[in-house]
Design a protein around this motif. Structure first.
Motif, PDB file in Angstrom:
ATOM      1  N   LEU A  60      18.960  11.984  12.697  1.00  0.00           N
ATOM      2  CA  LEU A  60      19.482  11.046  11.710  1.00  0.00           C
ATOM      3  C   LEU A  60      18.813  11.183  10.346  1.00  0.00           C
ATOM      4  N   ALA A  61      17.529  11.558  10.347  1.00  0.00           N
ATOM      5  CA  ALA A  61      16.751  11.527   9.099  1.00  0.00           C
ATOM      6  C   ALA A  61      17.014  12.711   8.187  1.00  0.00           C
ATOM      7  N   ASN A  62      17.407  13.854   8.748  1.00  0.00           N
ATOM      8  CA  ASN A  62      17.642  15.055   7.939  1.00  0.00           C
ATOM      9  C   ASN A  62      16.439  15.419   7.066  1.00  0.00           C
ATOM     10  N   GLY A  63      15.253  15.294   7.631  1.00  0.00           N
ATOM     11  CA  GLY A  63      14.046  15.672   6.906  1.00  0.00           C
ATOM     12  C   GLY A  63      13.529  14.625   5.938  1.00  0.00           C
ATOM     13  N   LYS A  64      14.192  13.488   5.839  1.00  0.00           N
ATOM     14  CA  LYS A  64      13.769  12.427   4.923  1.00  0.00           C
ATOM     15  C   LYS A  64      12.922  11.399   5.665  1.00  0.00           C
ATOM     16  N   ASN A  65      12.110  10.662   4.904  1.00  0.00           N
ATOM     17  CA  ASN A  65      11.204   9.684   5.503  1.00  0.00           C
ATOM     18  C   ASN A  65      11.331   8.351   4.770  1.00  0.00           C
ATOM     19  N   ALA A  66      11.842   7.348   5.469  1.00  0.00           N
ATOM     20  CA  ALA A  66      12.040   6.028   4.857  1.00  0.00           C
ATOM     21  C   ALA A  66      10.990   5.030   5.324  1.00  0.00           C
ATOM     22  N   ILE A  67       9.791   5.535   5.648  1.00  0.00           N
ATOM     23  CA  ILE A  67       8.767   4.679   6.240  1.00  0.00           C
ATOM     24  C   ILE A  67       8.423   3.477   5.359  1.00  0.00           C
ATOM     25  N   THR A  68       8.422   3.669   4.036  1.00  0.00           N
ATOM     26  CA  THR A  68       8.099   2.554   3.142  1.00  0.00           C
ATOM     27  C   THR A  68       9.140   1.451   3.262  1.00  0.00           C
ATOM     28  N   TRP A  69      10.414   1.838   3.244  1.00  0.00           N
ATOM     29  CA  TRP A  69      11.481   0.842   3.374  1.00  0.00           C
ATOM     30  C   TRP A  69      11.443   0.168   4.738  1.00  0.00           C
ATOM     31  N   PHE A  70      11.081   0.931   5.769  1.00  0.00           N
ATOM     32  CA  PHE A  70      11.011   0.357   7.109  1.00  0.00           C
ATOM     33  C   PHE A  70       9.890  -0.680   7.199  1.00  0.00           C
ATOM     34  N   PHE A  71       8.781  -0.427   6.515  1.00  0.00           N
ATOM     35  CA  PHE A  71       7.683  -1.395   6.512  1.00  0.00           C
ATOM     36  C   PHE A  71       8.101  -2.660   5.762  1.00  0.00           C
TER      37      PHE A  71
ATOM     38  N   PHE B 124       0.839  -1.210   0.000  1.00  0.00           N
ATOM     39  CA  PHE B 124       0.000   0.000   0.000  1.00  0.00           C
ATOM     40  C   PHE B 124       0.871   1.256   0.000  1.00  0.00           C
ATOM     41  N   LEU B 125       1.893   1.291   0.853  1.00  0.00           N
ATOM     42  CA  LEU B 125       2.766   2.455   0.936  1.00  0.00           C
ATOM     43  C   LEU B 125       3.590   2.624  -0.342  1.00  0.00           C
ATOM     44  N   LEU B 126       4.004   1.514  -0.944  1.00  0.00           N
ATOM     45  CA  LEU B 126       4.731   1.600  -2.210  1.00  0.00           C
ATOM     46  C   LEU B 126       3.881   2.260  -3.285  1.00  0.00           C
ATOM     47  N   ILE B 127       2.595   1.925  -3.286  1.00  0.00           N
ATOM     48  CA  ILE B 127       1.693   2.473  -4.305  1.00  0.00           C
ATOM     49  C   ILE B 127       1.424   3.963  -4.068  1.00  0.00           C
ATOM     50  N   PHE B 128       1.172   4.341  -2.814  1.00  0.00           N
ATOM     51  CA  PHE B 128       0.715   5.705  -2.538  1.00  0.00           C
ATOM     52  C   PHE B 128       1.824   6.668  -2.111  1.00  0.00           C
ATOM     53  N   LEU B 129       2.913   6.162  -1.529  1.00  0.00           N
ATOM     54  CA  LEU B 129       4.013   7.045  -1.132  1.00  0.00           C
ATOM     55  C   LEU B 129       5.267   6.827  -1.968  1.00  0.00           C
ATOM     56  N   GLY B 130       5.360   5.655  -2.584  1.00  0.00           N
ATOM     57  CA  GLY B 130       6.547   5.344  -3.346  1.00  0.00           C
ATOM     58  C   GLY B 130       7.699   4.939  -2.445  1.00  0.00           C
ATOM     59  N   ALA B 131       8.815   4.603  -3.064  1.00  0.00           N
ATOM     60  CA  ALA B 131      10.013   4.190  -2.323  1.00  0.00           C
ATOM     61  C   ALA B 131      11.181   5.056  -2.771  1.00  0.00           C
ATOM     62  N   PRO B 132      11.517   6.070  -1.991  1.00  0.00           N
ATOM     63  CA  PRO B 132      12.656   6.946  -2.351  1.00  0.00           C
ATOM     64  C   PRO B 132      13.938   6.145  -2.503  1.00  0.00           C
ATOM     65  N   ARG B 133      14.851   6.653  -3.325  1.00  0.00           N
ATOM     66  CA  ARG B 133      16.125   5.970  -3.532  1.00  0.00           C
ATOM     67  C   ARG B 133      16.946   5.982  -2.242  1.00  0.00           C
ATOM     68  N   PHE B 134      17.698   4.914  -2.063  1.00  0.00           N
ATOM     69  CA  PHE B 134      18.467   4.774  -0.827  1.00  0.00           C
ATOM     70  C   PHE B 134      19.469   5.905  -0.635  1.00  0.00           C
ATOM     71  N   LYS B 135      19.979   6.447  -1.723  1.00  0.00           N
ATOM     72  CA  LYS B 135      21.055   7.429  -1.598  1.00  0.00           C
ATOM     73  C   LYS B 135      20.591   8.756  -0.984  1.00  0.00           C
ATOM     74  N   VAL B 136      19.272   8.959  -0.876  1.00  0.00           N
ATOM     75  CA  VAL B 136      18.790  10.199  -0.263  1.00  0.00           C
ATOM     76  C   VAL B 136      18.808  10.102   1.263  1.00  0.00           C
ATOM     77  N   PHE B 137      19.048   8.913   1.794  1.00  0.00           N
ATOM     78  CA  PHE B 137      19.058   8.723   3.241  1.00  0.00           C
ATOM     79  C   PHE B 137      20.489   8.519   3.736  1.00  0.00           C
ATOM     80  N   SER B 138      20.714   8.948   4.978  1.00  0.00           N
ATOM     81  CA  SER B 138      22.013   8.671   5.588  1.00  0.00           C
ATOM     82  C   SER B 138      22.044   7.213   6.021  1.00  0.00           C
ATOM     83  N   LEU B 139      23.232   6.630   6.016  1.00  0.00           N
ATOM     84  CA  LEU B 139      23.373   5.227   6.390  1.00  0.00           C
ATOM     85  C   LEU B 139      22.970   5.015   7.852  1.00  0.00           C
ATOM     86  N   LYS B 140      23.303   5.975   8.719  1.00  0.00           N
ATOM     87  CA  LYS B 140      22.942   5.857  10.134  1.00  0.00           C
ATOM     88  C   LYS B 140      21.434   5.811  10.320  1.00  0.00           C
ATOM     89  N   TYR B 141      20.721   6.640   9.547  1.00  0.00           N
ATOM     90  CA  TYR B 141      19.268   6.668   9.647  1.00  0.00           C
ATOM     91  C   TYR B 141      18.676   5.336   9.231  1.00  0.00           C
TER      92      TYR B 141
END
Length: 308
Positions: free
Chosen positions: A180-191, A48-65
């Motif tokens: 850690l997030a620097n304004g980014k949201n990786a909720i789709t990847w976390f799910f 559901f999240l992939l369809i409606f929020l998409g999955a941002p590319r990994f490179k936009v997130f910090s490795l620590k986050y």
């Protein structure tokens, strides 16, 4: 102004939807198993999240986050979902939900420990009230009784431990995510990661094969979409909604969740149980009230991250 109202409405809907998840998750667990059911729920939510929020590319997130934030998120979701699914009965499952709502007070407590700002001394009794409320709820009809409390916990120490651990884990998550997030949201990847971890747990466990029925599939889709849409709507709400209103409403989630859980699971809760839930809710509101003038970044961020 109209757009602001739309964003605020989206946030309000997220809070209402999240308030149904305890009952919905338990309902699916009873039909598909605690581990397999949770794995299916997060798989549906991830799609559901992939369809409606998409999955941002990994490179936009910090490795620590991704590593630290992701590990905390996955750990929390697994602890909560399995605590609900492995509860001995439906009333005990709702107790797990109440224990989960220690997290707002714990967010404040951890933020205070990590901050050098002055602290309102009334904050500590408020935090103590949240734990007292949980003990009052779990203790049974007689209120606080150490023997009764210990006896209830002894019937299912694993579920109680996971529910309590989950509350602490989410408090840590709220305290470190913003940095850690620097304004980014990786909720789709976390799910997706949560679903994968649950599937691994399922395949190495001795849980029976998942038996699908038409009712189970319907309940699964409803639960997965509800969980995913809650996060999607909350993301919309925090973009331009009235965060003061949304933050205040989010602290009433324990009451709303208990109400919807009792409705969904068709159970009747005692007056003592409701008293404990009210204590936890009031404690969360007091923690917010006593820190509103000099909020730490973690206290503020906790309002933006989650109301579940």
């Amino acid at each position: 102004m109209i757009n602001s109202h739309k964003y605020t409405l989206a946030g309000c809907l997220a809070i209402l939807i999240w308030s149904t998840t305890v009952g919905l998750v338990r309902n699916v667990a009873e039909q598909l198993g605690p581990i397999g059911g949770a794995a299916m729920i997060y798989s549906v939510s991830a799609v559901f999240l992939l369809i409606f929020l998409g999955a941002p590319r990994f490179k936009v997130f910090s490795l620590k986050y991704l590593v630290i934030g992701g590990a905390l998120f996955v750990s929390y979701e697994i602890c909560l979902s399995l605590a609900l699914g492995m509860a001995n009965n439906r009333i005990q499952a709702v107790e797990m939900g109440v224990i989960n709502y220690l997290w707002p007070s714990l967010v404040v407590l951890l933020a205070v420990f990590s901050s050098d700002k002055p602290v309102d001394k009334r904050l500590y009794p408020a935090i103590a009230l949240s734990f007292f409320g949980v003990a009052w709820t779990v203790g049974g009809d007689q209120g606080i009784s150490i023997s009764q409390l210990a006896g209830n916990i002894a019937t299912n120490p694993l579920s109680y431990s996971m529910a309590l651990a989950g509350a602490f884990i989410w408090a840590f998550y709220c305290n470190i995510t913003k940095q850690l997030a620097n304004g980014k949201n990786a909720i789709t990847w976390f799910f997706i990661a949560t679903a994968m971890a649950l599937w691994v747990t399922y395949f190495i466990s001795d849980e029976p094969a998942i038996a699908f029925t038409s009712n189970a599939v319907i309940d699964l889709v409803i639960t997965g979409v509800a969980m995913g849409s809650g996060y999607a709507l909350w993301n919309i709400g925090i973009i331009g909604g009235n965060m003061m209103l949304l933050a205040t409403l989010s602290y009433f989630t324990p009451l709303l969740s208990t109400f919807f859980s009792a409705l969904i699971l068709d159970i009747e809760l005692t007056a003592t149980f409701w008293q404990g839930v009210v204590m936890v809710t009031v404690a969360s509101l007091l923690c917010w009230w006593f820190t509103r003038d000099k909020p730490s970044s973690a206290i503020e961020d906790s309002r933006y991250i989650k109301a579940e």
